[in-house]
Design an enzyme around this catalytic site. Sequence first.
Site, PDB file in Angstrom:
ATOM      1  N   MET A  26     -19.644  12.400  17.140  1.00 17.72           N
ATOM      2  CA  MET A  26     -20.550  11.401  16.562  1.00 17.72           C
ATOM      3  C   MET A  26     -21.076  10.491  17.690  1.00 17.72           C
ATOM      4  SD  MET A  26     -19.245  10.632  12.735  1.00 17.72           S
ATOM      5  CE  MET A  26     -17.986   9.433  13.105  1.00 17.72           C
ATOM      6  N   LEU A  29     -19.626   8.526  23.561  1.00 19.27           N
ATOM      7  CA  LEU A  29     -18.592   9.402  24.122  1.00 19.27           C
ATOM      8  C   LEU A  29     -17.665   8.664  25.079  1.00 19.27           C
ATOM      9  CD1 LEU A  29     -20.918  12.449  24.815  1.00 19.27           C
ATOM     10  CD2 LEU A  29     -19.544  11.986  22.772  1.00 19.27           C
ATOM     11  N   HIS A  33     -13.576  12.724  24.630  1.00 11.27           N
ATOM     12  CA  HIS A  33     -14.599  13.743  24.343  1.00 11.27           C
ATOM     13  C   HIS A  33     -14.798  14.653  25.557  1.00 11.27           C
ATOM     14  CE1 HIS A  33     -16.059  10.543  21.417  1.00 11.27           C
ATOM     15  NE2 HIS A  33     -15.963  11.605  20.641  1.00 11.27           N
ATOM     16  N   LYS A 146      -6.144  13.893  17.999  1.00 14.67           N
ATOM     17  CA  LYS A 146      -5.977  12.549  17.429  1.00 14.67           C
ATOM     18  C   LYS A 146      -6.290  12.556  15.925  1.00 14.67           C
ATOM     19  CE  LYS A 146      -8.948   9.149  17.894  1.00 14.67           C
ATOM     20  NZ  LYS A 146      -9.226   8.774  16.488  1.00 14.67           N
ATOM     21  N   GLN A 150      -8.034  15.967  10.124  1.00 15.22           N
ATOM     22  CA  GLN A 150      -9.334  16.649  10.240  1.00 15.22           C
ATOM     23  C   GLN A 150      -9.126  18.083  10.741  1.00 15.22           C
ATOM     24  OE1 GLN A 150     -13.187  14.820  11.557  1.00 15.22           O
ATOM     25  NE2 GLN A 150     -12.582  15.602  13.527  1.00 15.22           N
TER      26      GLN A 150
HETATM   27  O1  PAF Z   1     -14.429  13.724  14.644  1.00 11.89           O
HETATM   28  C1  PAF Z   1     -15.637  13.421  14.525  1.00 11.89           C
HETATM   29  O2  PAF Z   1     -16.254  12.796  15.397  1.00 11.89           O
HETATM   30  C2  PAF Z   1     -16.386  13.849  13.269  1.00 11.89           C
HETATM   31  O3  PAF Z   1     -15.575  13.763  12.155  1.00 11.89           O
HETATM   32  C3  PAF Z   1     -17.054  15.216  13.389  1.00 11.89           C
HETATM   33  C4  PAF Z   1     -16.036  16.335  13.558  1.00 11.89           C
HETATM   34  C5  PAF Z   1     -18.018  15.222  14.576  1.00 11.89           C
HETATM   35  C6  PAF Z   1     -17.857  15.520  12.117  1.00 11.89           C
HETATM   36  O4  PAF Z   1     -18.858  14.576  11.913  1.00 11.89           O
END
Ligand code: PAF
Length: 291
Positions: A26, A29, A33, A146, A150
């Site tokens: 998202m 960064l 990332h 982290k 998800q």
């Molecule tokens: O982890 C994230 O930044 C978000 O949940 C993702 C995987 C980019 C989906 O929008």
Amino acid sequence: MHVVRSREQARRARAGLGSVGFVPTMGFLHDGHLSLVEVAGRGHDAVAVSIFVNPTQFGPGEDFAAYPRDLDRDLAVLESAGVDLVWVPDVADIYPRGAATRVTVDGPIASVLEGASRPGHFDGVATVVTILLGVLAPTGLVLGAKDAQQVTVLRSVVRDLGLDVELIVGPTWREPDGLAMSSRNIYLTEPERAAAPVLRRALAEAEARYAAGLRDAALMRSVVRELVRAEPLAELDYVSVADPDTLAELEWIDDTTQLVDPERKGRGAALVSLAARFGRARLLDNVTLGA
Ligand code: PAF
């Protein structure tokens, strides 16, 4: 580095790349990332990154509008990291007018923990990641450890929908004092920033207790809970000691599960995860025991 906007451009740019490691983000960064970008580069011909603040994974009253954004800086950083393709879609590129399809994840893996605090969050994540994967057709999908829930949810999406992609998990990247890197750390005031490493310290205590033989999950939860509660600026949401695959809360941490089920090898005997609010910032962290 190709920077593209529309689905069509993304598809065309991807077509010339061979095998692709893909990091969905998202934006805003940080080094965490970039470590995922590095992981994505290993064993793939090319690396693709998406930058999209996905509205469907934010609930009403959450920080969608305030979520930090700095596209110019992100693109410069990705260029220096040697990324081949960056997809920066608009909302209409991901959710064209009239789009009526959503990916819904049923059951406890999506409704406990983050799912309980943020209803609908994982349906938004599952939907956007499915769309990104559909357009980019990467070879590997790289996610950060982290956001452990998800990872669990997306593992189940990949399996259930038969998506042809390998899910690769990169380690959590930390500040020198242990705080897990997150774009949301920017919300912390100075005193909150000083207090936030309590999350890592509490998880380190869980690791130490596990190494010393503690297997009673209720006791483990209360050890972690008490450490976080001792920090006045932390407003604890949850502490969980759960099965890493099902996210069912454990009574006992059983080190033998991985021996019985080789599919689970490397995923550990228990996932200890927590969430706490420090002012405007809601922070997550976790550790896997017995991996
Ligand atoms: O982890 C994230 O930044 C978000 O949940 C993702 C995987 C980019 C989906 O929008």
